[in-house]
Design an enzyme around this catalytic site. Structure first.
Site, PDB file in Angstrom:
ATOM      1  N   HIS A   1      28.471  10.460  48.533  1.00  0.00           N
ATOM      2  CA  HIS A   1      29.779  10.780  49.148  1.00  0.00           C
ATOM      3  C   HIS A   1      29.898  12.302  49.203  1.00  0.00           C
ATOM      4  CE1 HIS A   1      34.317   9.827  49.542  1.00  0.00           C
ATOM      5  NE2 HIS A   1      34.148  11.114  49.835  1.00  0.00           N
TER       6      HIS A   1
ATOM      7  N   HIS B   1      31.212  15.802  51.680  1.00  0.00           N
ATOM      8  CA  HIS B   1      31.844  16.430  52.848  1.00  0.00           C
ATOM      9  C   HIS B   1      31.136  17.745  53.144  1.00  0.00           C
ATOM     10  CE1 HIS B   1      35.321  13.669  52.753  1.00  0.00           C
ATOM     11  NE2 HIS B   1      35.111  13.697  51.454  1.00  0.00           N
ATOM     12  N   LEU B   2      30.587  17.851  54.345  1.00  0.00           N
ATOM     13  CA  LEU B   2      29.894  19.091  54.718  1.00  0.00           C
ATOM     14  C   LEU B   2      30.641  19.882  55.774  1.00  0.00           C
ATOM     15  CD1 LEU B   2      26.099  18.094  54.797  1.00  0.00           C
ATOM     16  CD2 LEU B   2      27.308  19.448  53.079  1.00  0.00           C
ATOM     17  N   ARG B   3      31.698  19.275  56.367  1.00  0.00           N
ATOM     18  CA  ARG B   3      32.491  19.973  57.404  1.00  0.00           C
ATOM     19  C   ARG B   3      31.627  20.337  58.614  1.00  0.00           C
ATOM     20  NH1 ARG B   3      36.382  17.802  54.390  1.00  0.00           N
ATOM     21  NH2 ARG B   3      37.111  19.088  52.683  1.00  0.00           N
TER      22      ARG B   3
ATOM     23  N   ASN C   1      35.086  12.725  58.316  1.00  0.00           N
ATOM     24  CA  ASN C   1      36.481  13.143  58.576  1.00  0.00           C
ATOM     25  C   ASN C   1      36.581  14.582  59.080  1.00  0.00           C
ATOM     26  OD1 ASN C   1      35.720  14.018  55.965  1.00  0.00           O
ATOM     27  ND2 ASN C   1      37.841  14.085  55.264  1.00  0.00           N
TER      28      ASN C   1
ATOM     29  N   LYS D   1      33.044   4.367  57.454  1.00  0.00           N
ATOM     30  CA  LYS D   1      34.059   4.759  56.461  1.00  0.00           C
ATOM     31  C   LYS D   1      35.445   4.335  56.925  1.00  0.00           C
ATOM     32  CE  LYS D   1      35.865   6.949  52.904  1.00  0.00           C
ATOM     33  NZ  LYS D   1      35.727   8.342  52.524  1.00  0.00           N
TER      34      LYS D   1
ATOM     35  N   HIS E   1      38.058   4.291  51.396  1.00  0.00           N
ATOM     36  CA  HIS E   1      38.974   5.139  50.630  1.00  0.00           C
ATOM     37  C   HIS E   1      40.112   4.220  50.191  1.00  0.00           C
ATOM     38  CE1 HIS E   1      41.058   9.079  49.729  1.00  0.00           C
ATOM     39  NE2 HIS E   1      42.016   8.186  49.547  1.00  0.00           N
TER      40      HIS E   1
ATOM     41  N   HIS F   1      34.934   6.856  45.343  1.00  0.00           N
ATOM     42  CA  HIS F   1      35.632   7.654  44.319  1.00  0.00           C
ATOM     43  C   HIS F   1      36.688   6.854  43.554  1.00  0.00           C
ATOM     44  CE1 HIS F   1      38.260   8.014  47.756  1.00  0.00           C
ATOM     45  NE2 HIS F   1      37.657   9.044  48.288  1.00  0.00           N
TER      46      HIS F   1
ATOM     47  N   LEU G   1      42.081  13.954  46.179  1.00  0.00           N
ATOM     48  CA  LEU G   1      42.564  12.589  46.385  1.00  0.00           C
ATOM     49  C   LEU G   1      41.392  11.614  46.322  1.00  0.00           C
ATOM     50  CD1 LEU G   1      45.139  13.318  49.205  1.00  0.00           C
ATOM     51  CD2 LEU G   1      45.635  12.631  46.850  1.00  0.00           C
TER      52      LEU G   1
ATOM     53  N   ASP H   1      31.861  13.578  46.181  1.00  0.00           N
ATOM     54  CA  ASP H   1      33.068  13.876  46.950  1.00  0.00           C
ATOM     55  C   ASP H   1      33.304  15.383  46.999  1.00  0.00           C
ATOM     56  OD1 ASP H   1      35.298  13.406  48.543  1.00  0.00           O
ATOM     57  OD2 ASP H   1      36.624  13.011  46.846  1.00  0.00           O
TER      58      ASP H   1
ATOM     59  N   HIS I   1      37.291  23.353  50.811  1.00  0.00           N
ATOM     60  CA  HIS I   1      38.357  23.907  51.651  1.00  0.00           C
ATOM     61  C   HIS I   1      38.325  25.411  51.450  1.00  0.00           C
ATOM     62  CE1 HIS I   1      40.431  20.108  52.694  1.00  0.00           C
ATOM     63  NE2 HIS I   1      40.018  19.700  51.509  1.00  0.00           N
TER      64      HIS I   1
ATOM     65  N   ALA J   1      43.649  19.021  49.563  1.00  0.00           N
ATOM     66  CA  ALA J   1      43.033  18.138  48.558  1.00  0.00           C
ATOM     67  C   ALA J   1      41.522  18.208  48.643  1.00  0.00           C
ATOM     68  CB  ALA J   1      43.497  16.702  48.784  1.00  0.00           C
TER      69      ALA J   1
HETATM   70  C1  NCD Z   1      38.502  14.912  50.934  1.00  0.00           C
HETATM   71  C2  NCD Z   1      38.410  16.005  52.010  1.00  0.00           C
HETATM   72  O1  NCD Z   1      38.900  17.129  51.766  1.00  0.00           O
HETATM   73  O2  NCD Z   1      37.822  15.752  53.049  1.00  0.00           O
HETATM   74  N1  NCD Z   1      39.460  15.339  49.958  1.00  0.00           N
HETATM   75  C3  NCD Z   1      39.577  14.890  48.677  1.00  0.00           C
HETATM   76  O3  NCD Z   1      40.511  15.274  47.999  1.00  0.00           O
HETATM   77  N2  NCD Z   1      38.693  14.062  48.156  1.00  0.00           N
HETATM   78  C4  NCD Z   1      38.832  13.614  51.556  1.00  0.00           C
HETATM   79  C5  NCD Z   1      38.640  12.423  50.649  1.00  0.00           C
HETATM   80  O4  NCD Z   1      37.510  12.062  50.298  1.00  0.00           O
HETATM   81  O5  NCD Z   1      39.649  11.822  50.252  1.00  0.00           O
HETATM   82 ZN    ZN Z   2      35.729  12.319  50.157  1.00  0.00          ZN
END
Ligand code: NCD
Ligand code: ZN
Length: 341
Positions: A13, A15-17, A40, A94, A131, A169, A213, A241, A245, A257
């Site tokens: 899990h 996030h690489l943006r 996302n 997802k 999620h 998560h 989150l 996860d 940011h 988050a």
């Molecule tokens: C994640 C995100 O910033 O993309 N944020 C987080 O708090 N975990 C989204 C997610 O996995 O809920």
């Molecule tokens: Zn996530």
């Protein structure tokens, strides 16, 4: 035990943006061979073609092992999902309840509307990553996961028994229990939920870099997560996860988050597993259970973790005009990753 050799880990899990942030964070997951890349983005990754294009941007930015996902919407075309999976473009889909977290506005409001997609996925063997939080304003934020388990996850599990589910998560005893008690469902656990609870975030000052989150819960839930992760139960595996940011968006009146843990995730996990006297089970959690859940082989090459002097980590990483602050557990870390890749 001061040295530990384990099969190379994967991150189930991540996030690489996109754009400059992608260029900054992609190399930070270098110790992981593969990672499930969350969809996302703005706009989200919805079609097989979009996933293939995003995969190419990820590898170009320096992460070699992306396993792509599609973001499930009420308009998702079942045939496109099945085709993208058959073509090897995606590993999973997802599901975000609309409004649950960062960039989830296009997610699912009406679960009946996505039944045809879920049925097609069940038939074709496409895993669903969830999620698991309700989004009702009248449900307390600390209760949103446990309520989701009762109201949504349990009926969904019953309606689609052959659908392979990853409960993403997990943060509560209730979610851990549900996963333990049901077939064909596994769960990722993050670094921050193993290392911290809501006191770390809220007592003695509010620390935005602990805000993610699902939100950190009380210590009894953290203990349930630690027990699950270190139990050796193959249903539980690592999904960091790691959710970067910009520093200014975290240190803000309304903080975004997400915790950025990719660079030092393995040092954090070795710390936790050592505290739990379970270093011999770290490899299962980071490197064996995840591939087994997804029907993949574990990685053949290995990394070595060595305990030594306190790690000298930067507060933040700055590159490509971006700044991201690292998750700081509030105490030193001693496990170094020796990686000859
Ligand atoms: C994640 C995100 O910033 O993309 N944020 C987080 O708090 N975990 C989204 C997610 O996995 O809920
Ligand atoms: Zn996530």
């Amino acid at each position: 035990m001061d040295t530990l050799s384990i099969r190379r880990p994967d991150d189930w899990h991540l996030h690489l943006r996109d754009g400059d942030m992608l260029r900054l964070v992609a190399p930070q997951s270098r110790h992981f061979a593969r990672a499930i890349i969350m969809p996302n983005l703005v706009p989200p990754v919805v079609t097989g073609a979009e996933a293939a294009a995003y995969r190419d941007r990820v590898t170009a930015a320096g992460f070699a092992g992306p396993l792509m996902t599609l973001y499930l919407t009420e308009d998702t075309d079942p045939a496109d999902v099945v085709q993208a999976h058959a073509d090897g473009i995606i590993t999973a889909v997802k599901l975000y309840p609309a409004g649950a977290t960062t960039n989830s506005a296009s997610g699912v409001r009406d679960f009946e509307a996505v039944r045809p997609v879920l049925a097609a996925m069940e038939k074709a063997g496409v895993p669903l990553c969830i999620h698991g939080e309700v989004t009702d304003r009248d449900i307390d934020i600390f209760d949103r996961e446990a309520t989701f388990v009762d109201r949504t996850l349990a009926p969904l599990r019953a309606a689609h028994p052959a659908l392979k589910i990853t409960s993403e998560h997990v943060t509560t005893r209730e979610a851990v229990q549900f996963v333990q008690d049901h077939d064909n469902i596994g769960a990722t656990i993050t670094v921050q939920h193993l290392m911290a609870n809501r006191n770390d975030m809220l007592a003695g000052g509010m620390r935005p870099h602990f805000y993610c989150l699902p939100i950190l819960k009380r210590a009894t839930h953290q203990e349930a997560l630690r027990a699950a992760a270190t139990s050796g139960d193959p249903k539980f595996f690592l999904g960091t996860d790691s959710a970067p940011h910009p520093t200014h968006a975290k240190e803000a009146t309304c903080c975004a988050a997400g915790c950025f843990t990719a660079p030092h995730a393995l040092s954090c996990l070795a710390h936790v597993f050592e505290e739990e006297d379970a270093l011999d089970r770290l490899e299962g959690f980071t490197s064996l259970h995840g591939p087994a859940h997804y029907g993949l082989d574990a990685n053949v090459d290995r990394i070595t973790l060595t305990k030594g002097a306190a790690l000298d980590l930067p507060d933040r990483i700055e590159a490509h005009g971006q700044s991201v602050t690292l998750f700081d557990p509030g105490h030193p870390l001693y496990w170094h990753v020796e990686d000859n890749a």
